[in-house]
Every structure is written in structure tokens, then in C-alpha cells.
Design a protein around this motif. Structure first.
Motif, PDB file in Angstrom:
ATOM      1  N   UNK A 130     -12.825   7.814  10.280  1.00  0.00           N
ATOM      2  CA  UNK A 130     -12.405   9.176   9.926  1.00  0.00           C
ATOM      3  C   UNK A 130     -12.570  10.132  11.099  1.00  0.00           C
ATOM      4  N   UNK A 145     -11.575  -2.347   7.697  1.00  0.00           N
ATOM      5  CA  UNK A 145     -12.054  -1.780   6.419  1.00  0.00           C
ATOM      6  C   UNK A 145     -11.645  -2.611   5.205  1.00  0.00           C
ATOM      7  N   UNK A 146     -11.092  -3.798   5.457  1.00  0.00           N
ATOM      8  CA  UNK A 146     -10.778  -4.679   4.317  1.00  0.00           C
ATOM      9  C   UNK A 146     -12.114  -5.148   3.729  1.00  0.00           C
ATOM     10  N   UNK A 160      -7.614  -0.486  11.317  1.00  0.00           N
ATOM     11  CA  UNK A 160      -7.742  -0.305   9.861  1.00  0.00           C
ATOM     12  C   UNK A 160      -8.121  -1.584   9.107  1.00  0.00           C
ATOM     13  N   UNK A 161      -7.778  -2.746   9.663  1.00  0.00           N
ATOM     14  CA  UNK A 161      -8.116  -3.997   8.955  1.00  0.00           C
ATOM     15  C   UNK A 161      -9.631  -4.244   8.943  1.00  0.00           C
ATOM     16  N   UNK A 213     -15.934   4.558   9.204  1.00  0.00           N
ATOM     17  CA  UNK A 213     -14.721   4.489   8.388  1.00  0.00           C
ATOM     18  C   UNK A 213     -13.469   4.923   9.157  1.00  0.00           C
ATOM     19  N   UNK A 252       0.845  -1.206   0.000  1.00  0.00           N
ATOM     20  CA  UNK A 252       0.000   0.000   0.000  1.00  0.00           C
ATOM     21  C   UNK A 252       0.876   1.250   0.000  1.00  0.00           C
ATOM     22  N   UNK A 307     -13.214  10.023  15.533  1.00  0.00           N
ATOM     23  CA  UNK A 307     -13.147   9.124  16.678  1.00  0.00           C
ATOM     24  C   UNK A 307     -14.420   9.183  17.507  1.00  0.00           C
ATOM     25  N   UNK A 311      -5.535  -0.378  -4.681  1.00  0.00           N
ATOM     26  CA  UNK A 311      -5.565  -0.184  -3.227  1.00  0.00           C
ATOM     27  C   UNK A 311      -6.304  -1.328  -2.518  1.00  0.00           C
ATOM     28  N   UNK A 312      -7.155  -2.019  -3.288  1.00  0.00           N
ATOM     29  CA  UNK A 312      -7.841  -3.179  -2.701  1.00  0.00           C
ATOM     30  C   UNK A 312      -7.097  -4.478  -3.024  1.00  0.00           C
ATOM     31  N   UNK A 328      -4.796  11.750  15.284  1.00  0.00           N
ATOM     32  CA  UNK A 328      -5.884  12.287  16.103  1.00  0.00           C
ATOM     33  C   UNK A 328      -6.747  13.289  15.332  1.00  0.00           C
ATOM     34  N   UNK A 381     -16.449   2.676  -0.229  1.00  0.00           N
ATOM     35  CA  UNK A 381     -17.135   3.882   0.259  1.00  0.00           C
ATOM     36  C   UNK A 381     -17.293   4.886  -0.869  1.00  0.00           C
ATOM     37  N   UNK A 428      -9.287   8.170   0.573  1.00  0.00           N
ATOM     38  CA  UNK A 428      -8.007   7.455   0.715  1.00  0.00           C
ATOM     39  C   UNK A 428      -7.907   6.826   2.109  1.00  0.00           C
ATOM     40  N   UNK A 429      -8.307   7.593   3.128  1.00  0.00           N
ATOM     41  CA  UNK A 429      -8.191   7.046   4.486  1.00  0.00           C
ATOM     42  C   UNK A 429      -9.265   6.005   4.791  1.00  0.00           C
ATOM     43  N   UNK A 430     -10.271   5.901   3.894  1.00  0.00           N
ATOM     44  CA  UNK A 430     -11.279   4.850   4.078  1.00  0.00           C
ATOM     45  C   UNK A 430     -10.762   3.494   3.599  1.00  0.00           C
ATOM     46  N   UNK A 431      -9.613   3.483   2.925  1.00  0.00           N
ATOM     47  CA  UNK A 431      -8.995   2.207   2.569  1.00  0.00           C
ATOM     48  C   UNK A 431      -8.430   1.587   3.852  1.00  0.00           C
ATOM     49  N   UNK A 432      -8.210   0.275   3.824  1.00  0.00           N
ATOM     50  CA  UNK A 432      -7.656  -0.344   5.051  1.00  0.00           C
ATOM     51  C   UNK A 432      -6.174  -0.010   5.252  1.00  0.00           C
ATOM     52  N   UNK A 433      -5.886   1.253   5.503  1.00  0.00           N
ATOM     53  CA  UNK A 433      -4.498   1.666   5.734  1.00  0.00           C
ATOM     54  C   UNK A 433      -4.381   2.389   7.068  1.00  0.00           C
ATOM     55  N   UNK A 434      -3.185   2.325   7.632  1.00  0.00           N
ATOM     56  CA  UNK A 434      -2.934   3.088   8.858  1.00  0.00           C
ATOM     57  C   UNK A 434      -2.565   4.498   8.435  1.00  0.00           C
ATOM     58  N   UNK A 435      -2.876   5.451   9.274  1.00  0.00           N
ATOM     59  CA  UNK A 435      -2.567   6.838   8.913  1.00  0.00           C
ATOM     60  C   UNK A 435      -1.058   7.063   8.797  1.00  0.00           C
TER      61      UNK A 435
END
Lengths: 270, 235
Positions: B50, B71-72, B68-69, B48, A5, B52, B99-100, A267, B76, A96-103
Motif C-alpha cells: 500500500x 499477496x496470494x 501483487x502475487x 501489503x 478479479x 512504497x 476475491x480469493x 504511485x 488482512x 481491496x488493494x491488499x488482495x492479490x490484484x494489480x492497481x
């Protein structure tokens, strides 16, 4: 860490940022400056009967390296300010942040991608200078010193990109640019002053400003000192134990800066 | 698939979500309905990761949304799809596929297939800043179809679309819904389209869930619009 990623996002950063119009303008401007400097060097060599053409060539190259380094400071700030901010401006950040990625993976990819462009810009400019100067004078331009000086410059560009990206999250681009230029000059001046004091006077006569300056001096990557290293390396100095200690401090201070950036970004609500 | 237990979200003193609990089962088409400012988009954003949560527990397929996993396999589509302008339609959909985790020939085939499904094949080489709003929204839908998402989250999907595009989007949702493995979560304030395509719903107002459950059981023969207006007006 999901390196697959990070790679995709780094490619995306490069594809996004190399189209930056300000960067293209500066790039063309830099090439123009290098060409003019070469013409000037050639003119001096031919018309003023200089005995040691190689020395003039080396001095000229040193000056050009400093000029390209200064221009690269500006390009690094521009790239840093844009690399994450543009995701907010195009409203693509939430997707982009909705993908399964860490920030933190997102940050690494954006900063690393911007750094690659800044490095390519810098290396291409240096390469073009070497080529042009080789055609007009007899100095030795490619050597270990240039390699060490380039590493030092690369480290400063990475720090500037990280800091710019961090500030761009909270302050509009133009103000961020001005603040960063002032901050860069301020830390350079105070850093040089503190360095000249020596260990016995470093912690005497503490005022609020001095405490802030000392905090920046110890916990922030010392960009001015790194610049000095790049100059002395180019003048032929070797990498020794004191350089190792300085580079170690720089690395740790950079990790602290990036971690702080990561913490604030994780955060941040989108 | 989605489980919210007493979740709250505060922005300063403003309570955007107030003790919300709801669940969405696998394979369902679920509608989160409510007037503007009800907290629907905040709920989607918490799903998602985005924003907290202030309180409560929110799980996506059994995992906390902060992971984050979780969201696998989640796709969206925001209310107004937009992406970096220099991308072509094809490049944009391909990026989402990458990305997927799609690669090589599979990525190429799935991208072309997705573009075909939403009818944007002919403009696939056009840049995003040169196509119409409707075409952009279709490109957004193609980004959902390119990979095998198990949960699709649509935020106000019909907003700003012309009647033809609305009909096509409804058909796509119906097709997705016919796959019993896929879950579709729709967040909308346009009620007319929801009654026919959704299995379950929740109605949110001022951050609170007013009702939640199977559409047929809740409506009990009455129309969704009448039911909704009566409920929201009473509050």
C-alpha cells in the motif's frame, strides 16, 4: 491481467454505484423530461395540423438525443467522481488493494463498471424516447445512424468517467465537478476554434495559451469533435476514412490518458 | 514467510521506518509491538504494497512485496474494519471469498462456516451500516476465515473490542496458530494479550527495531509489560 478479479470488481462497482442518489434523481428527471417532450410533440401534431408529422418526429428525436447526451455528460462525471473516491470514503480501499490484484486491474474494473451504468442510463433513456416518440409520431428512430451516434456518445462517456476518476483522487468532489464542467466547456470552445483555423494557421502566432490548447488538442481525446460526430451521424452521415482517422486519434489519446491515470494511481500511497 | 532487510520508509523528511530488519517464520504467531507512532502500521502497509519502500528489501513468501502475487493467500484485517455499507454481513464475507478465488457451493459453504465461527450467523442478512462495532469487527474476522489464507495480518485487532470479543478473538487466533501451516502477524500496542498467544515478537520504537526474536528467549522469565516499558523508556 486477471480477468476473473476484474469481473468480480466490476460487478462490485455496479452494485456500489447504481445506488447513487444523485444518479437516481437525474434518471427520474430525465424520464420526466422525455415524457413531457412526448406530450408536447403529441400536442403539436394534433393541434397544429402539421403536414409532415414524420419530419417533426425526427427533429424532436434529434433534440431529445442532444438533451440526453448533455444529461449523460453530467451522469458520467458524477459516476467517475464517485467510483474510486467512495472506496477512500468508506476506508475499504486498503482492504481491496491488499488482495492479490494489480492497481491497473482495480482501475479498469472501477472505470468499466461506472461506464456500464452510464451506458445503461443513456440507452434506457434513448430507448424510452424511441418508444414514446413511436407512439405519437411516424418518424424512423431506430437505424444505423442512431447506432453510430450512440458509439460516439459512449466513447465520450468513457473519457469523462476516466478523467473524473483521475481528478477525484486529488481534489474534493464538488470542486472536481466544477473544474470538469469548466474544462469540458473550455476544451469544446478551444477545440472548435483550432479546428476552424486549418493546418496553415494552426502553429502560427504561438502564445502560452495557444501552446496549452494545442497540447490538449493533440494529446487529449477530442470530446467536442466526438459530440459533433454523434450529431452528424444522427443526421444521416456515413462513417468514412476521415472518421476513421479521428476515431484512431481519439482511441490513442484515450489510451495515453488512461495510462497516465494508471501511472499516477500506482504511485499513490494509501 | 516475511523477510525484511534494512527497510526504510520516508514521508517527506519524516523517517517512519529506519533500517528495519526482521523475519517471521512459517507457522509462527508474531507480534510487532510498539507505542503509538512507532511505525507499526507503516510496516503493515509496506507488507501489503500500500506504500512504497524508500530503501531495503521486503519479501513475502520469497516474493518482493511490489509483486501483487506475493499477496496470494494473505488475509488482512485493519484496525477498524469497514466496507461498503450496502453489503449484508453475508455478502461482505462472500465478496472476500470470491476475491480469493472461491466459487459456487464451496464459496457458500465456506461463507456460512466463517460466519458461524465468529458468531454472526444470526445477523448475516443485516446490512453493515446497521450492526454494532463489535459485530462489524467479527465480520472482518470472518472475511479472514472464509478462504484458506496462509498468512493473516491483524492490525491492532483488539482495539475497540469489548472483553468478550477480545476473548473470542484470542481463541480464534489460538485456533489459527494450532494449524502449523498458518502464520499470524499481529501488530499491536496492547501488550497484555500478546504474551500468551505469540511465539515471537519485535519491538519497534520511533521507526527502529529495538529487539526481535523468540518471545520466551527475550523475556527470560520477566513479564512482557515490564520488559517493554523498560526497553522503550531507556530509548
Amino acid at each position: 491481467m486477471n480477468f476473473g478479479i476484474i469481473k468480480i470488481l466490476t460487478e462490485n462497482t455496479i452494485a456500489k454505484e447504481y445506488r447513487n442518489k444523485a444518479l437516481l434523481f437525474i434518471f427520474i428527471f430525465t424520464l420526466g423530461v422525455i415524457t413531457l417532450a412526448t406530450m408536447l410533440l403529441d400536442f403539436i401534431n394534433k393541434n397544429f395540423n402539421i403536414a409532415d408529422g414524420a419530419q417533426i418526429g425526427d427533429k424532436g428525436f434529434f433534440v431529445m438525443f442532444l438533451a440526453i447526451s448533455s444529461i449523460s455528460t453530467v451522469t458520467s462525471i458524477i459516476l467517475g467522481l464517485n467510483c474510486i473516491k467512495s472506496d477512500f470514503e468508506s476506508s475499504s480501499i486498503s482492504q481491496i488493494l491488499a488482495f492479490p490484484i494489480k492497481r491497473i486491474e482495480f482501475l479498469i474494473a472501477r472505470v468499466f463498471g461506472a461506464w456500464i451504468i452510464a451506458l445503461v442510463f443513456f440507452l434506457f433513456s434513448i430507448g424510452y424516447t424511441v418508444l414514446m416518440f413511436s407512439l405519437t409520431s411516424s418518424g424512423t428512430f431506430i437505424n444505423g445512424s442512431l447506432f453510430l451516434a450512440t458509439i460516439s456518445m459512449g466513447a465520450n462517456m468513457l473519457t469523462l468517467i476516466t478523467l473524473s476518476a483521475f481528478i477525484s483522487l486529488y481534489i474534493p468532489k464538488l470542486f472536481s465537478f466544477i473544474i470538469l464542467m469548466i474544462f469540458r466547456t473550455y476544451t469544446a470552445v478551444t477545440g472548435s476554434y483550432l479546428m476552424s483555423l486549418g493546418p496553415d494557421k494552426l502553429f502560427s502566432d504561438l502564445s502560452i495559451f495557444k501552446i496549452i490548447n494545442l497540447f490538449l488538442y493533440f494529446f487529449f481525446p477530442r470530446m467536442q469533435e466526438m459530440d459533433s460526430y454523434s450529431k452528424v451521424f444522427l443526421e444521416g452521415a456515413d462513417f468514412d476514412v476521415s472518421s476513421l482517422a479521428f476515431f484512431g486519434h481519439y482511441f490513442v489519446a484515450f489510451i495515453i490518458l488512461f495510462s497516465l491515470f494508471g501511472l499516477f494511481f500506482s504511485r499513490k500511497e494509501m | 514467510m516475511i523477510l525484511a532487510e534494512n527497510i526504510s520508509k520516508k514521508y517527506g523528511k519524516y523517517l517512519a521506518l529506519d533500517n528495519v530488519s526482521l523475519s517471521v517464520n512459517k507457522g509462527e504467531v508474531f507480534a510487532l509491538l510498539g507505542p503509538n507512532g512507532a511505525g507499526k502500521t507503516t510496516f503493515v502497509k509496506t507488507l501489503l504494497g500500500l506504500v512504497r519502500l524508500s530503501e531495503g528489501k521486503l519479501l513475502l513468501d520469497g516474493k518482493e512485496v511490489s509483486d501483487p502475487t506475493s499477496r496470494i493467500g494473505v488475509g488482512y484485517l485493519p484496525e477498524k474494519f469497514s466496507f461498503h455499507n450496502y453489503y449484508t454481513v453475508y455478502g461482505c464475507v462472500e465478496f472476500f471469498g470470491k476475491m480469493h478465488g472461491l466459487k459456487g457451493s464451496e464459496l457458500r459453504e465456506r461463507t456460512l462456516e466463517a460466519l458461524e465461527k465468529v458468531g454472526v450467523s444470526e445477523i448475516s442478512m443485516k446490512k453493515l451500516n446497521t450492526i454494532s462495532k463489535g459485530q462489524l469487527q467479527r465480520t472482518g474476522i470472518a472475511t479472514l476465515l472464509v478462504s484458506d489464507n496462509q498468512l493473516i495480518i491483524l492490525d491492532e485487532p483488539f482495539s475497540g473490542l469489548d472483553p468478550l470479543a477480545i476473548k473470542e478473538l484470542k481463541d480464534i487466533i489460538a485456533k489459527l496458530a494450532s494449524d502449523s501451516q498458518k502464520t499470524v502477524f499481529i501488530n499491536s500496542h496492547i501488550l497484555s494479550e500478546m504474551e500468551r498467544i505469540c511465539d515471537s515478537m519485535a519491538i519497534l520504537n520511533k521507526g527502529k527495531v529495538l529487539v526481535s526474536g523468540k518471545m520466551s528467549e527475550l523475556l527470560d522469565g520477566s513479564g512482557l509489560e515490564d520488559y517493554f516499558y523498560k526497553l522503550v523508556k531507556d530509548v
